[in-house]
Design a protein around this motif. Structure first.
Motif, PDB file in Angstrom:
ATOM      1  N   ALA A 284      64.558  48.418  78.828  1.00 16.30           N
ATOM      2  CA  ALA A 284      65.628  47.886  79.681  1.00 16.30           C
ATOM      3  C   ALA A 284      66.962  47.784  78.948  1.00 16.30           C
ATOM      4  O   ALA A 284      67.013  47.529  77.747  1.00 16.30           O
ATOM      5  CB  ALA A 284      65.222  46.512  80.211  1.00 16.30           C
TER       6      ALA A 284
ATOM      7  N   LYS B  29      71.099  46.353  85.957  1.00 16.44           N
ATOM      8  CA  LYS B  29      69.990  46.459  85.019  1.00 16.44           C
ATOM      9  C   LYS B  29      69.327  47.808  85.217  1.00 16.44           C
ATOM     10  O   LYS B  29      69.073  48.222  86.349  1.00 16.44           O
ATOM     11  CB  LYS B  29      68.987  45.338  85.243  1.00 16.44           C
TER      12      LYS B  29
ATOM     13  N   LEU C 142      66.342  50.751  83.520  1.00 17.14           N
ATOM     14  CA  LEU C 142      65.176  50.998  82.673  1.00 17.14           C
ATOM     15  C   LEU C 142      65.160  52.472  82.305  1.00 17.14           C
ATOM     16  O   LEU C 142      65.081  53.336  83.182  1.00 17.14           O
ATOM     17  CB  LEU C 142      63.880  50.681  83.413  1.00 17.14           C
TER      18      LEU C 142
END
Length: 135
Positions: A84, A100, A102
Motif C-alpha cells: 500500500a 490509497k 495497492l
C-alpha cells in the motif's frame, strides 16, 4: 498520439513514464477496485477498464496534476494483499484529497513511489540538475 479525455493535452506514448495495474480504494465506499494507472511528466491518471489498451479511449477516474504539493507515502500493510501507498494532493477545486493505492508487490510500490517523486520535479529543474557537473 493518444487523447486522454479531461487531460489538458495529448499524451504521446513516449511521455508515459510508468504504467500498470493497481488497486485503488474508492472515495466513499472504501471498496478496493482495480485501476490502470498511468504516470506522465505532469499527471498521475487512473482508468477503469478491462484491458491495458482501453485507457487510451476512456475518461480518467482520477487525474492528479503533479507538483510540489503532491505527497507520496508508503503505508503499512492493510487487509488487502499487496503493497500500500498513498498520494495526497489538492484537486481542481482546491480541496485536499488522499487516495490509497495497492501495488502488486513491494518492488512495484517502490518503483511507483520513486517514479512519482521524480515526476513531481518540473522537467526544467530535472534537466538543469542533470547538466550540473559532479564534483
Amino acid at each position: 498520439m493518444t487523447v486522454i479525455k479531461d487531460c489538458p493535452r495529448r499524451v504521446a506514448a513516449e511521455e508515459i513514464l510508468e504504467q500498470g495495474w493497481v488497486m485503488k480504494e474508492s472515495k466513499h465506499m472504501q471498496h478496493w477496485r482495480e485501476r490502470f494507472m498511468v504516470l506522465t511528466d505532469t499527471h498521475l491518471l487512473t482508468f477503469c477498464g478491462e484491458s491495458k489498451g482501453e485507457f487510451k479511449t476512456r475518461k480518467a477516474t482520477e487525474k492528479i496534476r503533479l507538483g510540489f504539493g503532491v505527497q507520496i507515502h508508503s503505508l503499512p500493510t492493510c487487509r488487502q494483499p499487496g503493497a500500500a501507498f498513498s498520494v495526497s494532493f489538492r484537486d481542481e477545486h482546491g480541496e485536499s484529497r488522499c487516495i490509497k493505492l495497492l501495488a502488486q508487490s513491494e518492488e512495484a510500490r517502490s518503483r511507483w513511489i520513486h517514479e512519482i517523486t521524480k515526476a513531481k520535479i518540473p522537467a526544467r529543474v530535472r534537466m538543469a540538475t542533470a547538466e550540473q557537473p559532479v564534483y
